[in-house]
Design a protein around this motif. Structure first.
Motif, PDB file in Angstrom:
ATOM      1  N   ILE A   1      35.223  47.458  68.567  1.00  0.00           N
ATOM      2  CA  ILE A   1      35.349  46.206  67.819  1.00  0.00           C
ATOM      3  C   ILE A   1      36.229  45.221  68.584  1.00  0.00           C
ATOM      4  N   MET A   2      37.338  45.705  69.149  1.00  0.00           N
ATOM      5  CA  MET A   2      38.221  44.830  69.921  1.00  0.00           C
ATOM      6  C   MET A   2      37.507  44.284  71.158  1.00  0.00           C
ATOM      7  N   GLU A   3      36.739  45.127  71.834  1.00  0.00           N
ATOM      8  CA  GLU A   3      35.996  44.664  73.009  1.00  0.00           C
ATOM      9  C   GLU A   3      34.984  43.593  72.620  1.00  0.00           C
ATOM     10  N   LEU A   4      34.268  43.816  71.532  1.00  0.00           N
ATOM     11  CA  LEU A   4      33.291  42.833  71.072  1.00  0.00           C
ATOM     12  C   LEU A   4      33.978  41.524  70.704  1.00  0.00           C
ATOM     13  N   TYR A   5      35.107  41.613  70.027  1.00  0.00           N
ATOM     14  CA  TYR A   5      35.858  40.411  69.661  1.00  0.00           C
ATOM     15  C   TYR A   5      36.337  39.671  70.905  1.00  0.00           C
ATOM     16  N   ASP A   6      36.876  40.408  71.867  1.00  0.00           N
ATOM     17  CA  ASP A   6      37.337  39.778  73.109  1.00  0.00           C
ATOM     18  C   ASP A   6      36.187  39.082  73.833  1.00  0.00           C
ATOM     19  N   ASN A   7      34.993  39.666  73.766  1.00  0.00           N
ATOM     20  CA  ASN A   7      33.833  39.054  74.407  1.00  0.00           C
ATOM     21  C   ASN A   7      33.455  37.726  73.767  1.00  0.00           C
ATOM     22  N   THR A   8      33.787  37.530  72.488  1.00  0.00           N
ATOM     23  CA  THR A   8      33.472  36.249  71.839  1.00  0.00           C
ATOM     24  C   THR A   8      34.327  35.128  72.394  1.00  0.00           C
ATOM     25  N   LYS A   9      35.428  35.453  73.032  1.00  0.00           N
ATOM     26  CA  LYS A   9      36.332  34.450  73.590  1.00  0.00           C
ATOM     27  C   LYS A   9      35.966  34.059  75.015  1.00  0.00           C
TER      28      LYS A   9
ATOM     29  N   TYR B   1      45.966  49.076  66.253  1.00  0.00           N
ATOM     30  CA  TYR B   1      45.007  47.974  66.214  1.00  0.00           C
ATOM     31  C   TYR B   1      45.416  46.867  65.251  1.00  0.00           C
TER      32      TYR B   1
END
Length: 143
Positions: free
Chosen positions: A78-86, A46
């Motif tokens: 956390i990575m999925e949530l971050y990707d969703n912000t984009k 990660y």
């Protein structure tokens, strides 16, 4: 959505770390498992090398506590949530429509009781929605 991290690889590492934390296994492929190395592997996947540097500077109880904290983190989520912000959010303002309503003041006592009962059942079953009125209508929600 593009999945940047191989979930199955993460799952295997997290599963092994969890088993190691609970003393369920101490060896993998004939080698003694090293919780620190498994944690470092997870951090590398990660791209958390800055935490690896900190981890390598610690010793003893401080290092063990940090490893325990790291192993409780769901990096994939956390990575999925971050990707969703984009992701671009599509707002369909032209889809706003009037909704049917009843005037509470014009309902009979039996009708009010029936709707109260239906509402309580819906809330218990987590089957409800909230509607907010604009233009001062919100003050009437209290009645």
């Amino acid at each position: 959505m593009k999945n940047l991290i191989n979930r199955s690889k993460y799952d295997k590492i997290a599963y092994n770390i969890e088993k190691l934390n609970y003393g369920m296994i101490t060896e993998r492929n004939g080698k003694r498992m090293d919780k620190t190395q498994d944690t470092i592997e997870l951090l590398r996947i990660y791209k958390q090398e800055h935490i690896i540097k900190l981890l390598n500077q610690l010793e003893g109880k401080e290092k063990e506590e940090l490893i325990e904290q790291i192993n409780k983190i769901d990096f994939h989520q956390i990575m999925e949530l971050y990707d969703n912000t984009k992701r671009e959010i599509e707002i369909k303002e032209n889809k706003i429509e009037n909704i049917a309503y009843l005037d509470k003041a014009k309902l009979s006592k039996d009708q009010k009781e029936e709707f109260d009962s239906l509402g309580e059942i819906a809330i218990r079953n987590k089957e409800y929605a909230v509607v907010t009125m604009a233009g001062g209508q919100g003050s009437r929600l209290r009645t």
